[in-house]
Structure formats: C-alpha cells, structure tokens
Design an enzyme around this catalytic site. Structure first.
Site, short mmCIF file in Angstrom:
data_model
loop_
_atom_site.label_atom_id
_atom_site.label_comp_id
_atom_site.label_asym_id
_atom_site.label_seq_id
_atom_site.Cartn_x
_atom_site.Cartn_y
_atom_site.Cartn_z
N ASP A 1 -0.53 0.20 13.02
CA ASP A 1 -0.14 -1.23 12.61
C ASP A 1 0.16 -2.19 13.94
O ASP A 1 0.35 -3.50 13.52
CB ASP A 1 1.08 -0.95 11.81
CG ASP A 1 1.03 -0.39 10.53
OD1 ASP A 1 -0.25 -0.36 10.02
OD2 ASP A 1 1.96 0.27 10.03
N GLY B 1 0.74 -1.31 0.15
CA GLY B 1 -0.04 -0.14 -0.03
C GLY B 1 0.81 1.28 0.05
O GLY B 1 0.68 2.03 -0.68
C1 S3P Z 1 2.35 3.93 6.13
C2 S3P Z 1 1.25 4.68 6.77
C3 S3P Z 1 -0.01 3.72 7.37
C4 S3P Z 1 0.78 2.33 7.84
C5 S3P Z 1 1.48 1.54 7.01
C6 S3P Z 1 2.66 2.52 6.36
C7 S3P Z 1 3.30 4.89 5.54
O1 S3P Z 1 -0.92 3.58 6.40
O2 S3P Z 1 -0.37 1.62 8.47
O3 S3P Z 1 1.94 0.29 7.32
O4 S3P Z 1 4.50 4.29 5.25
O5 S3P Z 1 3.02 5.93 5.26
P1 S3P Z 1 -2.06 4.83 6.32
O6 S3P Z 1 -1.34 5.89 5.45
O7 S3P Z 1 -2.92 4.02 5.24
O8 S3P Z 1 -2.57 4.93 7.58
#
Ligand code: S3P
EC number: 2.5.1.19
Length: 430
Positions: A316, A95
C-alpha cells in the site's frame, strides 16, 4: 468532488504525531468482536469510511455495536446469533470488508447479497470465490461469478488445504474466516508472507491455530472469546509523513505508537536502504501486535531496487515510495508488484500518470515502474483516481514542487485518514 489546491510547502516536517488506527486491524477487530459471545472493546479504532462499512454490516446482522470516534464497544451473542440482513449489504470502496465478509458469509446459515461502489465492482473477487467453492460454498456473481454484486447462500463448509496463488492477506483471511465454521482442518500456505493480523488477532480471541513458516493450520468449529483490542497507529498512513520527512531538508519527525508488525514494515526497510535516518524507540507488544515510536530525520537519499518478498510488506506504500524516489539520487526500480493493478485503482498507471504530470520521468512496467531521480517537480492538475492513497501522495508532492498542485477530488482520504490535513498542518510550520 472536493477539489484542493495546495501551494508548494517550504516547511520542514517537525514534531510528534500519533496517526489514526490501523485499517486492517480495525476491520478485523469489528469482525472478530462480532463473532465472539460477550463484550469486546476496541480502542484507537480507525474512524474511517471503510471500517465504518464493516461496523454497519454487523449492525445490520443484529450485533450491538456502539462506535464513538476511536472507541467501539461490541456486545454480541456470538456467531450463531447473526441474523439474515433484510437488505443488500453495501461495502462501499472497501476491498477488505468485501473479501473477508465473502469468506465469513459463505459459512454462516444466511442468505446475503452484497455490492460496492464503482471501484469495488471492478475488483477481482474470484480469488476468494474459487477456493471457497472448493470448500463447497454457494456464491453467484456478475461476470461469471467474478465480480460484485454477489449473492451468497451460506452453508456448512468443508475445510481445504490451499496454496495461495496471489500474495493477498485478504484472500488468506477470507479462507480462515470460512475455515472457522468449516468441518475439518484448514491448511493455508503462502508463497510470500502477507500481513498476519488475522492470525495474530484470532489468537487474541482464543482461537487455536498453528503457524509454521508460511503455513497456517486451524481446526474448524472453534468459538471466539471476547477481548479488549488496542489498534496501533497505521504504518500505511504514517508512511506519507515518514516519506516527506525523509526527503524534506531539516525535517525531524516522531510518529508515536505506530504498528511495527514485521509483515508491514517494508516501508521502514526501504527508507533505511534509501539512506533515511531512522530510530525505533519504545517498542511494546499489545494483543500480539508490535508497536513503537519511529523517529526520522531528513538526509540525502539514493534510488534502490524494490522487488520480491518485500512487496507484500509495503504494497500500500508504493505510491508514496514512488514519489519519494523522484527525490532520491539515481534510479529506483519497482518489480513484482502486479497486484497494484487491482487496488482501488490501477496504481501503476495512476502513479505514472500523476508523477509524469508533475514533471517526473517515470516509466510503467507490467509489474511495477522505473523512476528517475532526483527531479525537481513542477506542479499542475492531477487526479486522485478516487483512491485515498493517490490523493495523499498528491498532497505530499507539494513539499517537492515549484508550483501549486490542484487535486481533482480529495474526498477519498476519508477512507483511511479523515484527519490527514489537520495532522499535516500540526507537523509543518508554514
Ligand atoms: C489488506 C490486504 C492488502 C492491502 C489492503 C488491506 C488487509 O490487500 O492492500 O489495503 O487488510 O488484509 P490484498 O490482500 O489484496 O493484498
């Protein structure tokens, strides 16, 4: 599928350990190093599947990146030299790669198509696409432009002023990456502060930005200067061992050189509120990021309420916190964590299902869960939902079960912690 059976672990957690590099910081180091003209060296990089996707994508756009384990050397001719990839870019399960790259690719003069695995293909991308469209970006996607695969026709963007409706560092970072190549000043306001590694690292790469409380201002058309990055240990990985040591009698564990950025240390606050004995030692700052050694000893724990602005600081860690709450005296209530529904899996549903299978009494709510403590867990067959943090939580549950745990598939652990079981072995005596 790699099934794993784990017997109940009677051992305490004892000793010292350095966990692999932080996932969020490793991604950003590769992205910014690829945009900076010159040589960037990254030490203690996370050699995990998600971060390797980010490396692969920049290699496909013509950047020279040599990665050997935890060392990465990037030689780039700068953002202007990135070439249009011949093939669609594959983001796997990541993601962070997806959201950050959508922001970046929107503002570069390249046409790209991007896709991911089954989980990533279900995760909302409109949270970045909508504000990027306000910046004049051209992005087409499945399901009315909300889901991967996407096609991005990059072009010159206009900076915007935007208040984030979701508490998401990925969205914030996507807009900052787009803003780097936009005309004008990007102004972003967060309702609750999320991890600020992008802001910190942009500073280390020579970008000027102003952070005032929850508002960030950054002029566009700035170039990055190469630098050297040391990636602190990932507190989200350390959290599994910290939680186990907090609850397993006679444990005494030190996690060394772990990231202690205050936007990430909600887990330490929660452990302390639950009654864990924690000491922080040898704090230092490298490249703007705080790191240090965390010593934890077991003690009796009590349930607490976890809600509000702390949630983005431990988002997380909620699966492992939920497991820990089954070992604490009294009730733990987790609220304001609806973001868990759109992680690698729906982590509210998955945590409740796994802990219930293991004999705990847990109730899902729309934005969190209620966990009754303290409970002896049974054991049984559980699913990791192809989610690395669920798989590691399942493995740690074996410290508190009477019977074996069989996890359907542990292969997802390679996303963020390939050496998880080796490291676990080093700090247990059985
Ligand atoms: C992350 C932000 C978080 C986190 C992900 C890593 C990042 O997600 O849960 O594991 O590296 O910016 P979200 O931006 O969807 O909250």
């Amino acid at each position: 599928m790699v099934e794993k059976r784990i017997s109940p672990q009677s051992s305490a957690l004892i000793g010292e350990l350095e966990v692999p590099g932080d996932k969020s910081i490793s991604h950003r180091a590769v992205i910014f190093g690829s945009l900076a003209k010159g040589r960037t060296k990254i030490d203690h990089f996370l050699d995990g599947e998600d971060c390797l996707r980010t490396v692969d994508i920049f290699q496909k756009m013509g950047v020279s990146i040599e990665q050997q384990g935890e060392t990465v050397v990037i030689n780039s001719d700068g953002a202007d030299s990135l070439i249009e990839p011949k093939e669609p870019l594959y983001f796997g399960n990541s993601g962070t790669t997806a959201r950050l790259m959508i922001g970046l690719l929107s503002g570069l003069p390249l046409f790209t198509t991007i896709y991911g695995d089954a989980s990533l293909s279900k995760r909302p991308m409109d949270r970045v696409i909508l504000p990027l469209s306000d910046m004049n970006a051209t992005i087409f996607g499945r399901s009315g432009g909300k889901l991967l695969p996407l096609a991005i026709s990059g072009k010159e963007l206009q900076a915007i002023q935007y208040t984030l409706p979701v508490k998401s560092a990925q969205v914030k970072s996507a807009l900052l990456l787009a803003g780097l190549f936009a005309n004008g000043e990007t102004i972003i306001t967060e309702k609750a502060k999320t991890r600020d590694h992008t802001e910190t690292m942009l500073g280390a790469f020579g970008v000027k930005l102003n952070v005032d409380g929850n508002t960030i201002r950054m002029d566009g058309k700035q170039s990055l200067k190469p630098t050297r990055i040391y990636v602190p240990g990932d507190i989200s990985s350390a959290a599994f061992f910290l939680a186990a040591a907090a609850a397993k009698p006679n444990s005494s564990l030190v996690i060394k050189k772990v990231g202690l950025n205050p936007t990430r240390t909600g887990i330490i606050d929660v452990l302390m509120q639950m009654g864990a004995q924690i000491e922080i030692r040898n704090e230092e700052r490298i490249g703007g990021e705080l790191l240090g050694d965390v010593k934890i000893s077991s003690s009796s724990l009590k349930g607490i309420e976890i809600s509000g602005d702390i949630i983005p600081r431990l988002i997380d860690e909620i699966p492992i916190i939920a497991l820990l709450a089954t070992q604490a005296k009294g009730k733990t209530v987790i609220k304001d964590a609806e973001e868990l529904r759109v992680k690698e899996t729906d982590r509210i549903a998955a945590v409740v299902e796994v802990l219930t299978t293991l004999g705990a009494s847990v109730t899902a709510t729309k934005d969190g869960m209620i966990i009754e403590g303290s409970q002896e867990l049974t054991g049984g067959n559980i699913s990791a939902y192809n989610d690395h943090r669920m798989a590691m939580m399942g493995a740690i549950a074996s410290f508190f079960t009477k019977e074996d745990i069989i996890i359907d598939d542990i292969s997802s652990i390679a996303i963020s912690y390939p050496s998880f079981f080796e490291d676990l072995k080093r700090i247990t005596t059985n």
